[in-house]
Design an enzyme around this catalytic site. Structure first.
Site, short mmCIF file in Angstrom:
data_model
loop_
_atom_site.label_atom_id
_atom_site.label_comp_id
_atom_site.label_asym_id
_atom_site.label_seq_id
_atom_site.Cartn_x
_atom_site.Cartn_y
_atom_site.Cartn_z
CD1 TRP A 145 26.94 -13.52 5.61
CD2 TRP A 145 26.64 -14.83 7.29
NE1 TRP A 145 27.95 -14.54 5.74
CE2 TRP A 145 27.64 -15.40 6.66
CE3 TRP A 145 26.03 -15.48 8.44
CZ2 TRP A 145 28.45 -16.47 7.21
CZ3 TRP A 145 26.90 -16.44 9.01
CH2 TRP A 145 27.72 -17.29 8.37
CG HIS B 162 12.65 -10.11 11.49
ND1 HIS B 162 13.89 -11.11 11.55
CD2 HIS B 162 13.07 -8.88 11.69
CE1 HIS B 162 14.71 -10.10 11.19
NE2 HIS B 162 14.46 -8.88 11.59
#
Length: 293
Positions: free
Chosen positions: A51, A101
Protein backbone atom coordinates in the site's frame (compact mmCIF):
# COMPACT_ATOMS: atom_id res chain seq x y z
CA UNK A 1 24.90 -16.98 8.76
CA UNK A 2 22.54 -19.90 9.45
CA UNK A 3 21.03 -21.15 6.20
CA UNK A 4 19.84 -24.58 7.33
CA UNK A 5 16.13 -23.76 7.14
CA UNK A 6 14.20 -24.40 3.90
CA UNK A 7 12.22 -21.19 4.16
CA UNK A 8 14.19 -18.92 6.47
CA UNK A 9 17.76 -17.68 6.66
CA UNK A 10 19.10 -16.32 9.95
CA UNK A 11 21.50 -13.42 9.51
CA UNK A 12 22.78 -11.75 12.69
CA UNK A 13 19.73 -12.92 14.64
CA UNK A 14 17.16 -11.82 12.06
CA UNK A 15 15.11 -14.08 9.81
CA UNK A 16 15.00 -13.30 6.10
CA UNK A 17 13.09 -15.23 3.45
CA UNK A 18 15.64 -17.72 2.15
CA UNK A 19 14.53 -17.86 -1.49
CA UNK A 20 14.19 -14.09 -1.87
CA UNK A 21 17.33 -12.83 -0.18
CA UNK A 22 20.22 -11.15 -1.98
CA UNK A 23 22.89 -12.68 0.27
CA UNK A 24 25.80 -10.68 -1.13
CA UNK A 25 23.95 -7.39 -0.60
CA UNK A 26 22.89 -8.24 2.94
CA UNK A 27 26.41 -9.26 3.92
CA UNK A 28 27.65 -5.81 2.83
CA UNK A 29 24.55 -3.85 3.81
CA UNK A 30 26.32 -1.85 6.51
CA UNK A 31 28.35 -0.10 3.82
CA UNK A 32 25.56 0.28 1.25
CA UNK A 33 25.92 3.83 -0.06
CA UNK A 34 23.01 6.05 0.94
CA UNK A 35 22.14 9.23 -0.92
CA UNK A 36 20.68 12.22 0.90
CA UNK A 37 17.45 12.05 -1.12
CA UNK A 38 16.88 8.30 -0.71
CA UNK A 39 13.53 7.29 0.78
CA UNK A 40 12.89 3.98 2.55
CA UNK A 41 9.59 2.34 3.38
CA UNK A 42 10.29 0.09 6.34
CA UNK A 43 7.72 -2.30 7.78
CA UNK A 44 7.26 -5.56 9.54
CA UNK A 45 5.68 -7.92 6.95
CA UNK A 46 1.92 -7.58 6.36
CA UNK A 47 1.73 -4.07 7.79
CA UNK A 48 0.77 -2.05 4.71
CA UNK A 49 4.01 -2.39 2.75
CA UNK A 50 2.59 -2.67 -0.75
CA UNK A 51 0.00 0.00 0.00
CA UNK A 52 2.75 2.43 0.96
CA UNK A 53 4.71 1.49 -2.16
CA UNK A 54 1.72 2.63 -4.16
CA UNK A 55 1.33 5.86 -2.20
CA UNK A 56 4.98 6.83 -2.65
CA UNK A 57 4.93 5.87 -6.33
CA UNK A 58 1.92 8.13 -6.83
CA UNK A 59 3.51 11.00 -4.90
CA UNK A 60 6.84 10.87 -6.74
CA UNK A 61 5.95 9.85 -10.28
CA UNK A 62 3.56 11.89 -12.41
CA UNK A 63 3.52 9.07 -14.95
CA UNK A 64 2.18 6.77 -12.25
CA UNK A 65 -0.54 9.24 -11.23
CA UNK A 66 -1.77 9.86 -14.78
CA UNK A 67 -1.18 6.24 -15.87
CA UNK A 68 1.04 7.27 -18.76
CA UNK A 69 3.85 4.94 -17.58
CA UNK A 70 3.19 1.24 -17.09
CA UNK A 71 5.75 0.42 -14.40
CA UNK A 72 4.99 -1.89 -11.49
CA UNK A 73 5.31 -0.43 -8.00
CA UNK A 74 7.67 -3.29 -7.11
CA UNK A 75 10.06 -1.84 -9.69
CA UNK A 76 9.53 1.79 -8.71
CA UNK A 77 10.05 1.01 -5.01
CA UNK A 78 12.02 -2.26 -5.01
CA UNK A 79 12.84 -4.32 -1.95
CA UNK A 80 16.40 -3.57 -0.93
CA UNK A 81 17.17 -7.07 0.34
CA UNK A 82 15.39 -9.11 -2.35
CA UNK A 83 17.18 -10.76 -5.24
CA UNK A 84 14.14 -11.38 -7.50
CA UNK A 85 14.84 -8.66 -10.07
CA UNK A 86 18.56 -8.05 -9.43
CA UNK A 87 18.14 -4.29 -9.28
CA UNK A 88 21.26 -2.23 -9.96
CA UNK A 89 20.78 0.19 -7.07
CA UNK A 90 24.09 1.97 -7.72
CA UNK A 91 22.96 3.21 -11.13
CA UNK A 92 19.36 4.00 -10.25
CA UNK A 93 18.52 7.69 -10.79
CA UNK A 94 17.72 9.84 -7.78
CA UNK A 95 15.57 10.06 -5.84
CA UNK A 96 15.67 6.33 -5.14
CA UNK A 97 12.74 4.76 -3.32
CA UNK A 98 13.31 1.53 -1.40
CA UNK A 99 11.20 -0.99 0.47
CA UNK A 100 12.59 -3.11 3.30
CA UNK A 101 11.72 -5.28 6.29
CA UNK A 102 15.17 -4.94 7.87
CA UNK A 103 15.52 -4.33 11.64
CA UNK A 104 17.12 -1.10 12.82
CA UNK A 105 20.47 -2.73 13.65
CA UNK A 106 21.01 -3.95 10.08
CA UNK A 107 20.32 -0.55 8.51
CA UNK A 108 23.13 0.87 6.37
CA UNK A 109 25.37 3.23 8.32
CA UNK A 110 24.55 6.02 5.88
CA UNK A 111 20.91 6.07 7.01
CA UNK A 112 22.07 7.45 10.34
CA UNK A 113 23.17 10.77 8.87
CA UNK A 114 19.49 11.77 9.23
CA UNK A 115 19.20 13.13 5.70
CA UNK A 116 17.69 10.18 3.84
CA UNK A 117 14.10 9.59 4.94
CA UNK A 118 12.31 6.56 6.38
CA UNK A 119 8.55 6.02 6.46
CA UNK A 120 7.81 3.29 9.02
CA UNK A 121 4.31 1.79 8.83
CA UNK A 122 3.03 -0.20 11.79
CA UNK A 123 -0.20 -2.14 12.25
CA UNK A 124 -1.93 -3.83 15.15
CA UNK A 125 -0.17 -7.18 15.52
CA UNK A 126 -3.32 -9.31 15.69
CA UNK A 127 -4.25 -8.26 12.16
CA UNK A 128 -0.62 -8.67 11.13
CA UNK A 129 -0.72 -12.24 12.45
CA UNK A 130 -4.00 -13.01 10.69
CA UNK A 131 -2.89 -11.56 7.35
CA UNK A 132 0.49 -13.28 7.62
CA UNK A 133 -1.17 -16.64 8.28
CA UNK A 134 -3.20 -16.47 5.05
CA UNK A 135 -0.26 -15.04 3.10
CA UNK A 136 2.10 -17.83 4.19
CA UNK A 137 -0.40 -20.48 3.16
CA UNK A 138 -0.85 -18.90 -0.27
CA UNK A 139 2.78 -18.43 -1.34
CA UNK A 140 5.06 -21.39 -2.00
CA UNK A 141 8.11 -19.47 -0.75
CA UNK A 142 6.63 -19.37 2.78
CA UNK A 143 6.15 -22.22 5.23
CA UNK A 144 2.44 -23.12 5.40
CA UNK A 145 0.59 -23.72 8.67
CA UNK A 146 -2.17 -26.25 9.29
CA UNK A 147 -4.09 -23.76 11.41
CA UNK A 148 -3.76 -20.34 12.96
CA UNK A 149 -2.69 -21.81 16.32
CA UNK A 150 0.33 -23.36 14.62
CA UNK A 151 1.19 -20.08 12.91
CA UNK A 152 0.57 -18.04 16.05
CA UNK A 153 3.19 -20.08 17.89
CA UNK A 154 5.78 -19.43 15.19
CA UNK A 155 4.79 -15.75 15.04
CA UNK A 156 5.17 -15.30 18.81
CA UNK A 157 8.46 -17.21 18.77
CA UNK A 158 9.72 -14.92 16.00
CA UNK A 159 10.33 -17.89 13.69
CA UNK A 160 8.97 -16.12 10.61
CA UNK A 161 10.41 -13.69 8.07
CA UNK A 162 10.78 -10.46 10.03
CA UNK A 163 11.53 -12.30 13.29
CA UNK A 164 9.67 -11.07 16.37
CA UNK A 165 7.14 -8.30 15.70
CA UNK A 166 7.69 -6.77 19.15
CA UNK A 167 11.44 -6.47 18.58
CA UNK A 168 11.04 -4.95 15.11
CA UNK A 169 8.80 -2.05 16.09
CA UNK A 170 10.54 -1.47 19.42
CA UNK A 171 13.94 -1.42 17.79
CA UNK A 172 13.03 1.19 15.20
CA UNK A 173 11.06 3.34 17.64
CA UNK A 174 13.61 3.28 20.44
CA UNK A 175 16.36 4.25 17.97
CA UNK A 176 14.21 6.78 16.10
CA UNK A 177 16.55 9.65 17.02
CA UNK A 178 19.29 7.99 14.96
CA UNK A 179 17.21 8.34 11.81
CA UNK A 180 15.05 10.79 9.87
CA UNK A 181 11.92 8.73 10.38
CA UNK A 182 8.14 9.15 10.26
CA UNK A 183 5.91 6.61 12.03
CA UNK A 184 2.50 6.04 10.47
CA UNK A 185 -0.22 3.78 11.84
CA UNK A 186 -1.94 1.55 9.28
CA UNK A 187 -5.34 1.96 10.95
CA UNK A 188 -5.17 5.76 10.89
CA UNK A 189 -4.25 5.59 7.21
CA UNK A 190 -7.34 3.44 6.62
CA UNK A 191 -9.58 5.84 8.51
CA UNK A 192 -8.29 9.03 6.87
CA UNK A 193 -6.20 8.31 3.80
CA UNK A 194 -6.24 11.91 2.58
CA UNK A 195 -4.76 13.32 5.80
CA UNK A 196 -2.24 10.49 5.87
CA UNK A 197 -1.08 11.20 2.31
CA UNK A 198 -0.69 14.87 3.21
CA UNK A 199 1.35 13.95 6.29
CA UNK A 200 3.61 11.64 4.27
CA UNK A 201 4.06 14.11 1.40
CA UNK A 202 4.87 16.89 3.89
CA UNK A 203 7.51 14.71 5.55
CA UNK A 204 8.96 13.93 2.12
CA UNK A 205 8.85 17.63 1.19
CA UNK A 206 6.77 16.84 -1.88
CA UNK A 207 4.07 19.44 -2.40
CA UNK A 208 0.96 18.11 -4.14
CA UNK A 209 -1.67 20.16 -5.91
CA UNK A 210 -5.29 19.42 -5.02
CA UNK A 211 -5.67 17.58 -8.30
CA UNK A 212 -2.58 15.45 -7.65
CA UNK A 213 -3.68 14.78 -4.07
CA UNK A 214 -7.07 13.60 -5.32
CA UNK A 215 -5.35 11.27 -7.78
CA UNK A 216 -3.07 9.80 -5.11
CA UNK A 217 -5.91 9.19 -2.67
CA UNK A 218 -8.19 7.71 -5.32
CA UNK A 219 -5.62 5.32 -6.76
CA UNK A 220 -4.33 4.28 -3.33
CA UNK A 221 -7.66 3.00 -2.03
CA UNK A 222 -7.68 -0.74 -1.31
CA UNK A 223 -10.35 -1.53 -3.90
CA UNK A 224 -8.62 0.40 -6.68
CA UNK A 225 -5.27 -1.19 -5.86
CA UNK A 226 -6.86 -4.65 -5.92
CA UNK A 227 -7.91 -3.97 -9.51
CA UNK A 228 -4.60 -2.40 -10.57
CA UNK A 229 -2.05 -4.97 -11.85
CA UNK A 230 0.76 -2.44 -11.46
CA UNK A 231 0.06 -2.19 -7.74
CA UNK A 232 -1.14 -5.56 -6.46
CA UNK A 233 1.55 -8.14 -7.42
CA UNK A 234 -1.08 -10.75 -8.40
CA UNK A 235 0.04 -11.16 -12.01
CA UNK A 236 3.71 -11.27 -11.07
CA UNK A 237 3.27 -13.95 -8.43
CA UNK A 238 0.97 -16.14 -10.49
CA UNK A 239 3.07 -15.85 -13.65
CA UNK A 240 6.16 -16.95 -11.71
CA UNK A 241 4.24 -19.82 -10.07
CA UNK A 242 4.79 -18.50 -6.57
CA UNK A 243 1.25 -19.25 -5.41
CA UNK A 244 -0.08 -22.59 -4.18
CA UNK A 245 -3.42 -21.96 -5.87
CA UNK A 246 -4.80 -19.72 -8.61
CA UNK A 247 -7.43 -18.60 -6.15
CA UNK A 248 -6.75 -15.78 -3.76
CA UNK A 249 -5.20 -12.32 -3.98
CA UNK A 250 -2.05 -10.63 -2.72
CA UNK A 251 -4.28 -7.90 -1.30
CA UNK A 252 -6.73 -10.09 0.61
CA UNK A 253 -8.85 -7.82 2.81
CA UNK A 254 -6.93 -4.92 4.28
CA UNK A 255 -9.54 -4.49 6.99
CA UNK A 256 -9.21 -3.44 10.62
CA UNK A 257 -10.15 -6.10 13.18
CA UNK A 258 -10.16 -9.14 10.89
CA UNK A 259 -8.38 -11.03 13.69
CA UNK A 260 -11.74 -11.31 15.50
CA UNK A 261 -12.90 -13.72 12.80
CA UNK A 262 -9.90 -16.00 13.27
CA UNK A 263 -8.64 -15.97 16.86
CA UNK A 264 -10.49 -17.85 19.58
CA UNK A 265 -11.19 -16.19 22.92
CA UNK A 266 -8.32 -18.16 24.48
CA UNK A 267 -5.90 -17.23 21.69
CA UNK A 268 -6.88 -13.58 21.93
CA UNK A 269 -6.44 -13.51 25.72
CA UNK A 270 -3.07 -15.25 25.42
CA UNK A 271 -1.95 -12.72 22.82
CA UNK A 272 -3.12 -9.84 25.04
CA UNK A 273 -1.10 -11.14 27.98
CA UNK A 274 2.06 -11.32 25.88
CA UNK A 275 1.38 -7.90 24.34
CA UNK A 276 0.92 -6.29 27.74
CA UNK A 277 4.08 -7.89 29.06
CA UNK A 278 6.22 -6.75 26.12
CA UNK A 279 4.59 -3.44 25.19
CA UNK A 280 3.06 -2.02 28.39
CA UNK A 281 5.48 0.94 28.39
CA UNK A 282 5.41 1.49 24.62
CA UNK A 283 4.15 5.00 23.74
CA UNK A 284 2.72 4.42 20.25
CA UNK A 285 -0.99 3.71 20.25
CA UNK A 286 -2.74 0.81 18.55
CA UNK A 287 -6.23 0.43 17.13
CA UNK A 288 -7.67 -3.09 17.35
CA UNK A 289 -11.15 -2.64 15.96
CA UNK A 290 -12.81 -0.65 13.18
CA UNK A 291 -15.03 1.14 15.71
CA UNK A 292 -12.19 2.09 18.01
CA UNK A 293 -11.10 5.70 18.13
Amino acid sequence: MDNTDTYLLNFKGYYFQHSLLDVDLIEHLDDFEIRDDDVFIITYPKSGTIWTQQILSLIYFEGHRNRSELVNTCDRVPFLEHSAHKVDHVNRPSPRLFTSHIPYYLAPKGLKNQKAKIVYIYRNPKDVLTSYFHFSNWLVTFEPSDNIEHFMKRFLDGKVMGSLWFDHIRGWYEHRHDFNILFMMYEEMKKDLRSSVLKISSFLEKELSEEDLDAVVNQATFQNMKLDPQANYDCILKSENWTRTEEGYFLRKGTIGDWKHHLTVEQNERFDRIFQMKMKDFPLKFIWDINEE
